[in-house]
Design a protein around this motif. Structure first.
Motif, PDB file in Angstrom:
ATOM      1  N   VAL A  49       0.781  -0.959  -0.113  1.00  0.00           N
ATOM      2  CA  VAL A  49      -0.162  -0.017  -0.059  1.00  0.00           C
ATOM      3  C   VAL A  49       0.921   1.217  -0.054  1.00  0.00           C
ATOM      4  O   VAL A  49       1.846   1.331   0.488  1.00  0.00           O
ATOM      5  CB  VAL A  49      -0.891  -0.080   1.373  1.00  0.00           C
ATOM      6  CG1 VAL A  49      -1.880   1.168   1.177  1.00  0.00           C
ATOM      7  CG2 VAL A  49      -1.757  -1.148   1.399  1.00  0.00           C
ATOM      8  N   SER A  50       0.622   2.160  -0.882  1.00  0.00           N
ATOM      9  CA  SER A  50       1.075   3.571  -0.801  1.00  0.00           C
ATOM     10  C   SER A  50       0.260   4.676  -0.740  1.00  0.00           C
ATOM     11  O   SER A  50      -0.944   4.675  -1.151  1.00  0.00           O
ATOM     12  CB  SER A  50       2.055   3.454  -2.086  1.00  0.00           C
ATOM     13  OG  SER A  50       2.456   5.020  -2.263  1.00  0.00           O
ATOM     14  N   VAL A  51       0.506   5.644  -0.011  1.00  0.00           N
ATOM     15  CA  VAL A  51      -0.439   6.889  -0.313  1.00  0.00           C
ATOM     16  C   VAL A  51       0.003   7.580  -1.565  1.00  0.00           C
ATOM     17  O   VAL A  51       0.976   7.581  -2.206  1.00  0.00           O
ATOM     18  CB  VAL A  51       0.378   8.006   0.954  1.00  0.00           C
ATOM     19  CG1 VAL A  51      -0.384   9.175   0.523  1.00  0.00           C
ATOM     20  CG2 VAL A  51       0.086   7.744   2.469  1.00  0.00           C
ATOM     21  N   LEU A  52      -1.337   7.806  -2.103  1.00  0.00           N
ATOM     22  CA  LEU A  52      -1.280   8.191  -3.396  1.00  0.00           C
ATOM     23  C   LEU A  52      -1.557   9.647  -3.518  1.00  0.00           C
ATOM     24  O   LEU A  52      -2.416  10.441  -2.895  1.00  0.00           O
ATOM     25  CB  LEU A  52      -2.683   7.734  -3.956  1.00  0.00           C
ATOM     26  CG  LEU A  52      -2.933   7.861  -5.673  1.00  0.00           C
ATOM     27  CD1 LEU A  52      -1.466   7.215  -6.481  1.00  0.00           C
ATOM     28  CD2 LEU A  52      -4.005   7.229  -6.288  1.00  0.00           C
ATOM     29  N   GLN A  53      -0.593  10.363  -4.193  1.00  0.00           N
ATOM     30  CA  GLN A  53      -0.561  12.136  -4.331  1.00  0.00           C
ATOM     31  C   GLN A  53      -1.217  12.224  -5.889  1.00  0.00           C
ATOM     32  O   GLN A  53      -0.677  11.774  -6.601  1.00  0.00           O
ATOM     33  CB  GLN A  53       0.751  12.398  -4.142  1.00  0.00           C
ATOM     34  CG  GLN A  53       1.045  12.181  -2.587  1.00  0.00           C
ATOM     35  CD  GLN A  53       2.699  12.792  -2.431  1.00  0.00           C
ATOM     36  OE1 GLN A  53       3.576  12.176  -3.107  1.00  0.00           O
ATOM     37  NE2 GLN A  53       2.727  14.262  -1.933  1.00  0.00           N
ATOM     38  N   MET A  54      -2.164  13.182  -5.567  1.00  0.00           N
ATOM     39  CA  MET A  54      -3.026  13.528  -6.860  1.00  0.00           C
ATOM     40  C   MET A  54      -2.983  15.009  -6.996  1.00  0.00           C
ATOM     41  O   MET A  54      -3.157  15.729  -5.937  1.00  0.00           O
ATOM     42  CB  MET A  54      -4.217  12.825  -6.827  1.00  0.00           C
ATOM     43  CG  MET A  54      -4.403  11.433  -6.627  1.00  0.00           C
ATOM     44  SD  MET A  54      -3.865  10.463  -8.031  1.00  0.00           S
ATOM     45  CE  MET A  54      -5.337  10.941  -9.209  1.00  0.00           C
ATOM     46  N   ASN A  55      -3.116  15.518  -8.083  1.00  0.00           N
ATOM     47  CA  ASN A  55      -3.577  16.988  -8.538  1.00  0.00           C
ATOM     48  C   ASN A  55      -4.800  16.808  -9.231  1.00  0.00           C
ATOM     49  O   ASN A  55      -4.800  16.612 -10.539  1.00  0.00           O
ATOM     50  CB  ASN A  55      -2.365  17.719  -9.064  1.00  0.00           C
ATOM     51  CG  ASN A  55      -2.639  19.000  -9.407  1.00  0.00           C
ATOM     52  OD1 ASN A  55      -3.705  19.605  -8.833  1.00  0.00           O
ATOM     53  ND2 ASN A  55      -1.678  19.706 -10.175  1.00  0.00           N
ATOM     54  N   GLY A  56      -5.778  17.213  -8.706  1.00  0.00           N
ATOM     55  CA  GLY A  56      -7.099  16.804  -9.269  1.00  0.00           C
ATOM     56  C   GLY A  56      -7.203  15.302  -9.744  1.00  0.00           C
ATOM     57  O   GLY A  56      -7.286  14.462  -8.900  1.00  0.00           O
ATOM     58  N   GLY A  57      -7.339  14.966 -10.952  1.00  0.00           N
ATOM     59  CA  GLY A  57      -7.373  13.435 -11.339  1.00  0.00           C
ATOM     60  C   GLY A  57      -6.046  13.048 -11.999  1.00  0.00           C
ATOM     61  O   GLY A  57      -6.170  11.876 -12.691  1.00  0.00           O
ATOM     62  N   GLU A  58      -4.923  13.622 -11.634  1.00  0.00           N
ATOM     63  CA  GLU A  58      -3.493  13.134 -12.279  1.00  0.00           C
ATOM     64  C   GLU A  58      -2.758  12.772 -11.164  1.00  0.00           C
ATOM     65  O   GLU A  58      -2.613  13.602 -10.230  1.00  0.00           O
ATOM     66  CB  GLU A  58      -3.126  14.160 -13.037  1.00  0.00           C
ATOM     67  CG  GLU A  58      -4.035  14.488 -14.517  1.00  0.00           C
ATOM     68  CD  GLU A  58      -3.271  15.397 -15.280  1.00  0.00           C
ATOM     69  OE1 GLU A  58      -1.966  15.778 -15.339  1.00  0.00           O
ATOM     70  OE2 GLU A  58      -3.711  15.709 -16.443  1.00  0.00           O
ATOM     71  N   ASN A 155     -15.679  14.490  -5.815  1.00  0.00           N
ATOM     72  CA  ASN A 155     -15.522  14.482  -7.174  1.00  0.00           C
ATOM     73  C   ASN A 155     -13.983  13.760  -7.383  1.00  0.00           C
ATOM     74  O   ASN A 155     -13.570  13.498  -8.617  1.00  0.00           O
ATOM     75  CB  ASN A 155     -15.644  15.637  -7.928  1.00  0.00           C
ATOM     76  CG  ASN A 155     -17.343  16.140  -8.090  1.00  0.00           C
ATOM     77  OD1 ASN A 155     -17.905  15.291  -8.062  1.00  0.00           O
ATOM     78  ND2 ASN A 155     -17.562  17.385  -7.917  1.00  0.00           N
ATOM     79  N   TYR A 156     -13.217  14.087  -6.547  1.00  0.00           N
ATOM     80  CA  TYR A 156     -11.993  13.731  -6.792  1.00  0.00           C
ATOM     81  C   TYR A 156     -11.366  12.827  -5.441  1.00  0.00           C
ATOM     82  O   TYR A 156     -11.967  12.969  -4.491  1.00  0.00           O
ATOM     83  CB  TYR A 156     -10.869  15.089  -6.633  1.00  0.00           C
ATOM     84  CG  TYR A 156     -11.004  15.960  -7.914  1.00  0.00           C
ATOM     85  CD1 TYR A 156     -10.647  15.590  -9.120  1.00  0.00           C
ATOM     86  CD2 TYR A 156     -11.834  17.080  -7.889  1.00  0.00           C
ATOM     87  CE1 TYR A 156     -10.776  16.509 -10.462  1.00  0.00           C
ATOM     88  CE2 TYR A 156     -12.192  17.947  -8.832  1.00  0.00           C
ATOM     89  CZ  TYR A 156     -11.632  17.493 -10.046  1.00  0.00           C
ATOM     90  OH  TYR A 156     -11.897  18.322 -11.237  1.00  0.00           O
ATOM     91  N   GLN A 157     -10.479  12.018  -5.669  1.00  0.00           N
ATOM     92  CA  GLN A 157      -9.879  11.309  -4.660  1.00  0.00           C
ATOM     93  C   GLN A 157      -9.342  12.239  -3.424  1.00  0.00           C
ATOM     94  O   GLN A 157      -8.647  13.362  -3.696  1.00  0.00           O
ATOM     95  CB  GLN A 157      -8.742  10.451  -5.203  1.00  0.00           C
ATOM     96  CG  GLN A 157      -9.101   9.341  -6.019  1.00  0.00           C
ATOM     97  CD  GLN A 157      -9.732   7.997  -5.046  1.00  0.00           C
ATOM     98  OE1 GLN A 157      -9.373   7.993  -3.891  1.00  0.00           O
ATOM     99  NE2 GLN A 157     -10.464   7.287  -5.396  1.00  0.00           N
ATOM    100  N   ASP A 158      -9.870  11.847  -2.330  1.00  0.00           N
ATOM    101  CA  ASP A 158      -9.269  12.599  -0.988  1.00  0.00           C
ATOM    102  C   ASP A 158      -7.891  11.989  -0.522  1.00  0.00           C
ATOM    103  O   ASP A 158      -7.798  11.111   0.074  1.00  0.00           O
ATOM    104  CB  ASP A 158     -10.417  12.220   0.114  1.00  0.00           C
ATOM    105  CG  ASP A 158      -9.890  13.199   1.473  1.00  0.00           C
ATOM    106  OD1 ASP A 158      -8.992  13.977   1.131  1.00  0.00           O
ATOM    107  OD2 ASP A 158     -10.280  12.685   2.408  1.00  0.00           O
ATOM    108  N   THR A 159      -6.879  12.547  -1.352  1.00  0.00           N
ATOM    109  CA  THR A 159      -5.475  12.491  -1.017  1.00  0.00           C
ATOM    110  C   THR A 159      -5.107  13.190   0.063  1.00  0.00           C
ATOM    111  O   THR A 159      -3.669  13.077   0.756  1.00  0.00           O
ATOM    112  CB  THR A 159      -4.754  12.399  -2.069  1.00  0.00           C
ATOM    113  OG1 THR A 159      -4.720  13.654  -2.675  1.00  0.00           O
ATOM    114  CG2 THR A 159      -5.012  11.478  -3.279  1.00  0.00           C
ATOM    115  N   ALA A 160      -5.645  14.397   0.499  1.00  0.00           N
ATOM    116  CA  ALA A 160      -5.385  15.127   1.656  1.00  0.00           C
ATOM    117  C   ALA A 160      -5.200  14.393   2.723  1.00  0.00           C
ATOM    118  O   ALA A 160      -4.224  14.427   3.755  1.00  0.00           O
ATOM    119  CB  ALA A 160      -5.951  16.457   1.668  1.00  0.00           C
ATOM    120  N   SER A 161      -6.265  13.696   3.447  1.00  0.00           N
ATOM    121  CA  SER A 161      -6.502  12.992   4.407  1.00  0.00           C
ATOM    122  C   SER A 161      -5.265  11.771   4.478  1.00  0.00           C
ATOM    123  O   SER A 161      -4.792  11.867   5.540  1.00  0.00           O
ATOM    124  CB  SER A 161      -7.811  12.436   4.459  1.00  0.00           C
ATOM    125  OG  SER A 161      -8.859  13.219   4.681  1.00  0.00           O
TER     126      SER A 161
END
Length: 200
Positions: A49-58, A155-161
């Motif tokens: 498992v890895s934390v996923l960092q996104m900018n919008g949908g990328e 609408n986007y993945q919550d990667t901040a949490s």
């Protein structure tokens, strides 16, 4: 949403097309059925498992070199713990349906280019020992994992949490619906805070 994320991001799609069981769950990138060796020199299957960092949908270039593992701590073919990746061992909940047992730390000098580079590197470090015991041990199962959320709140993945390490805490706030009556000084402040959680 998650299936679209994989298809729209070259690094995630490359992992899936490479045969890995890739899923995006609650802001985390998950690879299932990773073979590893336990302390008894048995070949088992774990989850990376890895934390996923996104900018919008990328996807972004991973700034976090750490990864998590579900299962016993991976060992070398002699049953000795892989100290080269060992960071810490404690059971913790990262988010809904994601409870991990270990944290790994392995950072190349130049960092990880993308998530394909990061996850494939970790899989190889873990699974190479398993192949020495069982030559057929392979994380590339070519099974397409189910990672779609049936009715996502955001609408986007919550990667901040996930980056803040509060995914499990955030999930505790999920409930059917909340109504705020009045959006004055207090109501607008409450709305702003609740808008960042899985509450509807």
């Amino acid at each position: 949403m998650s299936r679209q994320l994989i298809s729209r991001n070259a690094d995630l799609k490359a992992l899936e097309e490479g045969g890995y069981e890739v899923a995006v769950k609650n802001g985390h990138l998950v690879i299932s059925n990773v073979p590893y060796v336990n302390a008894n020199r048995e070949v088992k299957l774990g989850t990376l498992v890895s934390v996923l960092q996104m900018n919008g949908g990328e996807t972004m270039t991973p700034s976090d070199h750490k990864a998590y593992f579900v299962g016993e701590h991976p060992c070398d073919p002699d049953g000795k713990t892989l100290e080269s990746i060992r960071h810490s061992s404690r059971r913790q909940t990262l988010g809904k349906d994601i409870t991990v047992d270990h944290m790994f730390s392995a950072k190349p000098k130049e960092g990880y280019r993308d998530y394909e580079h990061k996850m494939a590197t970790y899989v190889e470090m873990i699974a190479s020992s398993a192949r020495k015991i069982d030559p057929t041990a392979d994380a590339r199962t070519y099974v397409v994992a189910n990672s779609d959320e049936p009715d996502p709140v955001f609408n986007y993945q919550d990667t901040a949490s996930t980056r803040a390490g509060i995914g499990g805490l955030s999930e505790k706030l999920a409930m059917n619906k909340v109504a705020i009556v009045g959006l004055g000084g207090t109501g607008s402040y409450v709305l702003d805070l609740l808008a960042k959680t899985p509450i509807r």
